[in-house]
Scaffold this active site. Structure first.
Site, short mmCIF file in Angstrom:
data_model
loop_
_atom_site.label_atom_id
_atom_site.label_comp_id
_atom_site.label_asym_id
_atom_site.label_seq_id
_atom_site.Cartn_x
_atom_site.Cartn_y
_atom_site.Cartn_z
N GLY A 240 -11.93 10.09 -16.15
CA GLY A 240 -12.20 10.88 -17.34
C GLY A 240 -13.52 11.61 -17.38
CD GLU A 274 -7.46 3.99 -13.21
OE1 GLU A 274 -7.21 4.82 -14.12
OE2 GLU A 274 -6.89 2.90 -13.13
N PRO A 275 -11.59 8.10 -10.89
CG PRO A 275 -13.28 8.58 -9.34
CD PRO A 275 -12.44 7.46 -9.87
N GLY A 276 -10.71 11.54 -11.24
CA GLY A 276 -9.87 12.61 -10.72
C GLY A 276 -10.63 13.93 -10.74
NE ARG A 277 -10.98 17.15 -16.24
CZ ARG A 277 -9.92 17.86 -16.63
NH1 ARG A 277 -9.84 19.13 -16.34
NH2 ARG A 277 -8.96 17.30 -17.34
NE ARG A 313 -7.83 22.06 -16.61
CZ ARG A 313 -8.87 22.52 -17.26
NH1 ARG A 313 -9.38 23.70 -16.94
NH2 ARG A 313 -9.45 21.83 -18.20
CB CYS A 343 8.00 37.53 -19.02
SG CYS A 343 8.16 38.74 -17.72
CD GLU A 344 6.56 32.25 -21.78
OE1 GLU A 344 6.22 32.22 -22.98
OE2 GLU A 344 7.67 31.84 -21.39
C1 LIG Z 1 -5.27 11.24 -15.14
C2 LIG Z 1 -5.77 9.86 -15.03
C3 LIG Z 1 -7.00 9.58 -14.44
C4 LIG Z 1 -7.95 10.67 -13.96
O1 LIG Z 1 -8.50 11.35 -15.03
P1 LIG Z 1 -9.66 12.44 -14.77
O2 LIG Z 1 -9.97 12.93 -16.12
O3 LIG Z 1 -9.08 13.48 -13.89
O4 LIG Z 1 -10.79 11.72 -14.14
C5 LIG Z 1 -7.38 8.26 -14.31
N1 LIG Z 1 -6.59 7.25 -14.75
C6 LIG Z 1 -5.40 7.48 -15.34
C7 LIG Z 1 -4.59 6.34 -15.78
C8 LIG Z 1 -4.95 8.78 -15.50
O5 LIG Z 1 -3.78 9.01 -16.09
#
Ligand SMILES: *Cc1c(COP(=O)(O)O)cnc(C)c1O
Length: 415
Positions: A240, A274-277, A313, A343-344
């Site tokens: 997050g 659990e980093p993503g972004r 996004r 086409c939106e």
């Molecule tokens: C999407 C998600 C993440 C990653 O979130 P980011 O905002 O991209 O860091 C981590 N844990 C869970 C359970 C998610 O669904």
């Protein structure tokens, strides 16, 4: 802007490569990622947590390209998955099943079997019904499933409602007040082993305080569980952490990690994140060519060859992405609506962007490494973009541009 992207003699570079050269060679729309930026983000996490037992689980859904997963796997990462498909990707990329945590509210029997067969680190369980299904599936395979509950700490992440997941009204996780009873229930089920607890309160958070508030509530539960004789091996605070798209000032990875380490204090449990972004967002751009400039009565349009199907996004969250020309030109600038061919009316990449551009110029949509390609679709029968990974001066095509024939191949005509 990320220092990975620099102007040199009015040309926009990624690492040592002019993005214009990539656009010429691979065409547009095209996603381009910097290996140095990806590596650096992972290392910042690893360094910040190095004082304790930890596992950094990259959230696959933010960018699931096999090369990206392989890179993180080589660096030592685990993975947070939300489907059986993502598990197959992780394994195909050389990731270790034993470092995978499986999140998501709707795990199917088939997905549970796949994950149990592979031997993942943990199921992040999100409901009582899922708990019982998992117990049955594990039993039928003669296995014991490692279990964590995703608890919903009821903390406001103060982010966009579509990416806020930790409030009571959210579909995610189990209610905080139900957690103790659920852990007791789980402890009585024969084919489960309780190993941890997790939470994930939302995405693109730009302040530390909600993370700390959620972490403190999770820790209170851990202590309450211990009094009940339920001892956990790991605590997972989810992902997050936000990035800078425009004017945001998100905390540095080191500061975020330090705040969580402080909450963990001298606790013995393994810390999972659990980093993503934050691992991929600023490491990637989407290249797109200006097809037409279309002056209007109220607005001028720059019609580009990337659209909401390539980068959802802006249409989905009204998200802002900086848009830069690959070549700075000495011509008068104008304010443009940057829109795609779909086409939106919601198909836009940016509003009111002051740009000095001409037809045929290529633009870079910045900070597109997370939830860009992974959310792309074939709407309007548009083949998905190519993906390229840059490492210093080396350029590798890591996903071929889709062909229309690929899209038609699965369909049948019965008339
Ligand atoms: C999407 C998600 C993440 C990653 O979130 P980011 O905002 O991209 O860091 C981590 N844990 C869970 C359970 C998610 O669904």
């Amino acid at each position: 802007m990320n220092p990975t992207f620099t102007y040199q003699q009015d040309q926009l570079y990624i690492e040592n490569v002019a993005l214009a050269d990539i656009a010429r060679q691979y065409g547009t729309p095209c996603y381009v990622y910097s290996q140095a930026a990806l590596t650096q983000a992972y290392r910042e996490y690893a360094d910040a947590l190095s004082t304790r037992d930890n596992l950094i689980c990259f959230a696959v859904k933010s960018n699931p390209n096999l090369s990206i997963l392989a890179l993180f796997a080589k660096l030592g990462a685990g993975f947070d998955i939300v489907s059986g498909g993502e598990l197959q990707r992780v394994l195909a990329a050389g990731g270790e099943a034993g470092k995978v945590v499986f999140s998501g509210v709707g795990k199917s029997v088939a997905e549970m079997r796949l994950a149990l067969e592979a031997g993942i680190h943990c199921f992040n369980v999100e409901s009582a019904a899922e708990l019982h299904r998992l117990n049955e599936v594990a039993g039928s395979m003669g296995k014991v499933a490692p279990v964590s509950f995703r608890v919903n700490p009821n903390v406001d992440a103060k982010t966009h409602p579509y990416i806020s997941t930790g409030l009571k009204k959210s579909k995610f996780g189990v209610a905080y007040d139900d957690a103790l009873a659920l852990y007791r229930e789980a402890s009585r089920l024969p084919h489960l082993k309780i190993t941890g607890i997790d939470c994930h309160i939302g995405s693109q958070l730009t302040e530390i305080s909600p993370f700390v508030a959620a972490a403190e509530k999770v820790i209170q539960l851990v202590d309450a569980l211990a009094k009940d004789g339920i001892h956990l091996e790991h605590i997972d605070f989810g992902g997050g952490l936000g990035i800078r798209y425009n004017e945001e000032t998100p905390p540095a990875i080191a500061d975020y990690a330090a705040a969580l380490l402080q909450v963990m204090d001298k606790r013995k449990e393994k810390l999972i994140l659990e980093p993503g972004r934050v691992m991929v967002g600023n490491a990637g751009v989407l290249l797109t060519t200006v097809e037409y400039l279309k002056p209007g009565e109220e607005k001028h349009f720059a019609i580009v060859d990337a659209a909401m199907n390539d980068l959802m996004r802006p249409a989905l969250y009204d998200a802002y992405h900086q848009i830069l020309p690959l070549r700075r030109k000495n011509i008068p600038s104008m304010s443009y609506e940057v829109v795609g061919p779909v086409c939106e009316s919601g198909d836009f990449l940016g509003h009111d962007r002051e740009m000095a551009v001409e037809q045929g110029d290529v633009l870079a949509v910045m900070s597109a490494g997370a939830y860009g390609m992974s959310m792309s679709s074939n709407y309007n029968t548009r083949p998905r973009a190519a993906e390229v990974l840059v490492d210093g001066s080396s350029v590798k095509l890591i996903r071929e541009r889709e062909k229309v024939n690929d899209l038609l191949a699965a369909e049948k005509i019965f008339l």
